[in-house]
Design a protein around this motif. Structure first.
Motif, short mmCIF file in Angstrom:
data_model
loop_
_atom_site.label_atom_id
_atom_site.label_comp_id
_atom_site.label_asym_id
_atom_site.label_seq_id
_atom_site.Cartn_x
_atom_site.Cartn_y
_atom_site.Cartn_z
N GLY A 60 0.77 -1.26 -0.06
CA GLY A 60 0.01 0.00 0.05
C GLY A 60 0.93 1.48 0.00
N LEU A 61 1.92 1.41 0.70
CA LEU A 61 2.77 2.48 1.05
C LEU A 61 3.35 2.68 -0.36
CD1 LEU A 61 4.19 2.49 4.46
CD2 LEU A 61 2.42 4.04 3.26
N THR A 62 4.11 1.55 -0.96
CA THR A 62 4.71 1.72 -2.18
C THR A 62 3.46 2.19 -3.16
OG1 THR A 62 5.72 -0.20 -1.62
CG2 THR A 62 6.06 0.50 -4.02
N GLN A 63 2.39 2.03 -3.32
CA GLN A 63 1.43 2.40 -4.16
C GLN A 63 1.20 3.75 -4.26
OE1 GLN A 63 -1.85 -0.40 -3.41
NE2 GLN A 63 -1.48 -1.62 -5.24
N ILE A 64 1.18 4.29 -2.84
CA ILE A 64 0.82 5.72 -2.42
C ILE A 64 2.12 6.44 -3.10
CG2 ILE A 64 0.75 7.22 -0.86
CD1 ILE A 64 -1.14 5.55 0.88
N HIS A 65 3.39 6.14 -2.77
CA HIS A 65 4.63 6.61 -3.31
C HIS A 65 4.42 7.00 -4.74
CE1 HIS A 65 8.75 7.19 -4.27
NE2 HIS A 65 8.65 6.31 -5.16
N ALA A 66 4.21 5.83 -5.41
CA ALA A 66 4.03 5.94 -7.04
C ALA A 66 2.88 6.94 -7.40
CB ALA A 66 3.85 4.49 -7.61
N LEU A 67 1.51 6.78 -6.73
CA LEU A 67 0.60 7.55 -6.96
C LEU A 67 1.03 9.23 -6.92
CD1 LEU A 67 -2.30 8.30 -7.80
CD2 LEU A 67 -2.62 8.23 -4.97
N LEU A 68 1.66 9.57 -5.87
CA LEU A 68 2.11 11.10 -5.23
C LEU A 68 3.01 11.54 -6.65
CD1 LEU A 68 2.19 10.89 -1.62
CD2 LEU A 68 0.50 11.89 -3.03
N MET A 69 4.04 10.61 -7.06
CA MET A 69 4.98 11.01 -7.95
C MET A 69 4.54 11.18 -9.27
SD MET A 69 8.06 11.47 -6.76
CE MET A 69 9.23 11.00 -5.69
N ILE A 70 3.39 10.23 -9.72
CA ILE A 70 2.99 10.57 -11.11
C ILE A 70 2.31 11.93 -11.08
CG2 ILE A 70 3.42 8.35 -11.75
CD1 ILE A 70 0.27 7.92 -11.49
N VAL A 71 1.40 12.09 -10.03
CA VAL A 71 0.42 13.22 -9.87
C VAL A 71 1.59 14.63 -9.97
CG1 VAL A 71 -0.96 14.68 -8.32
CG2 VAL A 71 -1.35 12.23 -8.77
N ALA A 72 2.58 14.52 -9.35
CA ALA A 72 3.27 15.76 -9.14
C ALA A 72 4.14 15.94 -10.54
CB ALA A 72 4.52 15.50 -8.17
N TRP A 73 4.60 14.95 -11.44
CA TRP A 73 5.33 15.05 -12.38
C TRP A 73 4.43 15.16 -13.70
CZ3 TRP A 73 9.77 17.34 -11.84
CH2 TRP A 73 10.35 17.39 -10.44
N ASN A 133 -5.71 16.37 -21.72
CA ASN A 133 -4.61 15.24 -22.00
C ASN A 133 -3.81 14.60 -21.12
OD1 ASN A 133 -1.88 15.25 -24.51
ND2 ASN A 133 -3.17 13.48 -23.70
N MET A 134 -3.06 15.60 -20.41
CA MET A 134 -2.40 15.09 -19.08
C MET A 134 -3.30 14.27 -17.90
SD MET A 134 0.72 15.33 -19.79
CE MET A 134 0.54 15.47 -21.55
N LEU A 135 -4.59 14.95 -17.85
CA LEU A 135 -5.43 14.10 -16.87
C LEU A 135 -5.73 12.68 -17.29
CD1 LEU A 135 -7.76 17.03 -15.81
CD2 LEU A 135 -5.97 15.89 -14.43
N ILE A 136 -5.86 12.49 -18.80
CA ILE A 136 -6.35 11.15 -19.33
C ILE A 136 -5.17 10.25 -19.12
CG2 ILE A 136 -6.80 9.94 -21.29
CD1 ILE A 136 -8.33 12.56 -22.32
N LEU A 160 1.12 15.78 -13.90
CA LEU A 160 -0.02 16.93 -14.15
C LEU A 160 0.96 18.32 -13.68
CD1 LEU A 160 -2.84 17.69 -14.26
CD2 LEU A 160 -3.04 17.18 -12.22
N PHE A 161 1.21 18.47 -12.35
CA PHE A 161 1.68 19.72 -11.72
C PHE A 161 2.89 20.46 -12.37
CE2 PHE A 161 -1.43 18.39 -8.46
CZ PHE A 161 -1.98 19.42 -8.40
N THR A 162 3.97 19.34 -12.65
CA THR A 162 5.32 20.12 -13.22
C THR A 162 4.85 20.35 -14.55
OG1 THR A 162 6.44 18.50 -11.62
CG2 THR A 162 7.66 19.29 -13.84
N GLY A 163 3.98 19.57 -15.36
CA GLY A 163 3.76 19.85 -16.73
C GLY A 163 3.13 21.15 -17.00
N VAL A 164 1.96 21.48 -15.94
CA VAL A 164 1.25 22.66 -16.11
C VAL A 164 2.48 23.83 -15.65
CG1 VAL A 164 -0.35 23.87 -14.92
CG2 VAL A 164 -0.98 21.67 -15.52
N ALA A 165 3.38 23.81 -14.69
CA ALA A 165 4.18 24.70 -14.17
C ALA A 165 4.96 25.08 -15.54
CB ALA A 165 4.81 24.24 -13.07
N THR A 166 5.67 23.93 -16.12
CA THR A 166 6.67 24.19 -17.38
C THR A 166 5.93 24.90 -18.38
OG1 THR A 166 7.74 22.29 -16.54
CG2 THR A 166 8.12 23.05 -18.73
#
Length: 503
Positions: free
Chosen positions: A292-305, A488-491, A307-313
């Motif tokens: 479970g914790l590994t899944q949360i780690h992976a989820l947070l990383m892909i949301v950060a990079w 597109n990034m949300l999909i 979606l949010f990093t893409g938008v910021a860039t």
């Protein structure tokens, strides 16, 4: 340098080890309690070289008929002899101890249409329905026994069912089916921690069939509801496992040691049911490989990079003029949006970073490359955030240098994030089906991000060459394109989440 000796019946039930080793040089050798026996195998305890050794073996109190001594000898790492056989004939004729046979080359039919009706089933991955599953098990209550049919997408090696009170390895009862070089076994075992002790299965496991069909290893057997195992960490204790109770089920698979039917430690993570299994039920259960914790780690990383990093860039590079001169909280809207997305990405990354360090208790060699890239990525992300706080004023001579450095560091972090995601999905612990799916989705993300940036860059340069002034229609078009990019990034993000939680 190395020595292993055990004595078996030469016919019939050859699984049980015979007799007891009563005398041996303890500075070199040790007696091992193997497969429910006591001091019934000799092994070496160090790599010291010896020329000869004297060992005393005591026969069973009841004549077991003709026996065979099995030797394996290691001279050095490159020279060794395995499975040397020496007969130990009986002086009188003794009836062969019968053993229940394993049927071979007989097709095992799993009627997946009956999953949820007359059969309980465990299916992996979560989206599969039957023949498209990579691994699974079907079970049916038969009174005082339970019938199991298991399968996995390998054509050589083993598949093992583990019964556990929790989702972690340790204190697990196992039944493993093996196949290699047309030789089949079904083994009864126990996991005290992260390894398996084989136990003597006696006559408890019945109706045994092992088969390779369409590139998959299948196994069928019935077992009594109640079985016990010797706690090899405390041989005087027997541990009870009763299928009238509910257990988490683990499905593990892997390969055999060369020249042996001994199972190796599985490379890929085992699939563990999300909830305890009621073996009298006809429910379809699903499982996952990642904790479970590994899944949360992976989820947070892909949301950060993703979606949010893409938008910021994208906003900082291509949408400064699209928001016009509109202000929010003392700064232009594009800058506030860029800063908010970047800070959120950095915070999520930091949380994810802490979670995985807590989960693995520091650093793990299993994910070495991914871990190193992740540490560098976290360091760059931290520098990027603090660097942004030191941004020179618009009229400063250092502002152009800052802009280039800030862009370069941000782009480097984005690229490293992509590398880190690819490395994560190719860690050898990840099941092959999940690894393949994850690499494909990560590739789709990278291609989409690159194509969008190329499109925006060409559009920006075309606008500059034509010296077009910003107007409301252009700003509206920009906003539409930004929304399309975000969608597109949300999909891509949604499908990436499937790569984490559907396996």
């Amino acid at each position: 340098m190395g020595l292993q000796i055990a004595v078996h019946r030469d016919k019939g039930d050859a699984e049980e080890l015979m007799g007891e080793f009563t005398s041996f040089p303890s500075d070199k050798l040790k007696a091992i309690n193997c497969i429910d026996g006591k001091k019934n195998m000799i092994g070496h305890k160090n790599s010291e070289i010896v020329k000869e050794t004297n060992i005393t073996w005591k026969a069973p109190s009841v004549n077991q008929g003709n026996l065979t001594i099995h030797f394996s000898i290691v001279e050095n790492f490159d020279n060794f002899w395995q499975n040397i056989l020496r007969p130990l004939p009986s002086k009188v004729d003794i009836p062969v101890v019968p053993v229940k046979q394993i049927s071979k080359h007989k097709n095992i039919n799993v009627d997946f249409d009956e999953c949820g009706n007359s059969l309980g089933c465990i299916l992996y991955p979560s989206y599969c329905t039957g023949d498209n599953c990579y691994a699974g098990a079907a079970f049916k209550d038969e009174g005082n026994r339970t019938r199991f049919k298991t399968f996995v997408g390998i054509n050589e090696g083993y598949i093992s069912l583990g019964f556990s009170d929790d989702r972690l390895m340790g204190d697990d009862h196992t039944i493993s089916c093996t196949y290699k070089d047309d030789h089949y076994t079904i083994q009864h075992g126990y996991n005290p921690l992260y390894f398996n002790y084989r136990q003597y299965k006696k006559d408890e496991i019945d109706d045994m069939t092992v088969s390779v069909q369409d590139g998959k290893l299948y196994c069928e057997f019935t077992r009594p509801k109640y079985m016990s195992v010797v706690n090899m960490m405390n041989p005087s204790e027997r541990l009870e496992f009763d299928l009238n109770n509910d257990y988490y089920v683990m499905i593990a698979w892997g390969y055999l040691h060369r020249g042996s039917v001994a199972v190796t430690h599985h490379i890929e993570l085992p699939v563990t049911t999300e909830s305890k299994v009621n073996f009298k039920s006809t429910i379809i259960y699903r499982g996952s490989a990642l904790p479970g914790l590994t899944q949360i780690h992976a989820l947070l990383m892909i949301v950060a990079w993703i979606l949010f990093t893409g938008v910021a860039t994208i906003i900082a590079r291509y949408f400064k003029s699209s928001f016009g001169e509109k202000m929010a909280f003392g700064a232009k809207i594009w800058f506030q949006t860029h800063r908010a997305a970047a800070v959120i990405s950095a915070l999520i990354t930091a949380i994810s970073f802490i979670i995985i360090f807590v989960k693995v208790d520091g650093f793990t060699e299993v994910a070495e490359a991914h871990a190193y890239v992740g540490i560098v990525l976290m360091a760059i992300t931290t520098l990027q955030v603090f660097g942004g706080l030191l941004r020179p004023g618009p009229d400063s001579k250092l502002r152009p240098l800052f802009n280039w450095g800030h862009w370069l560091m941000g782009k480097t972090a984005h690229i490293l994030a992509a590398v880190s995601i690819f490395l994560a999905f190719t860690i050898k612990l990840i099941p092959k089906t999940q690894s393949t799916f994850g690499v494909v989705i990560a590739s789709v993300w990278v291609v989409c991000q690159v194509l969008w940036e190329l499109f925006y860059e060409l559009r920006r340069r075309r606008r500059e060459s034509q010296e077009k002034k910003e107007n409301s229609s252009l700003q509206k078009a920009d906003m539409i394109l930004l929304v399309v990019y975000v969608v597109n990034m949300l999909i891509v993000l949604a499908v990436s989440i499937m790569a984490i939680y559907f396996f």
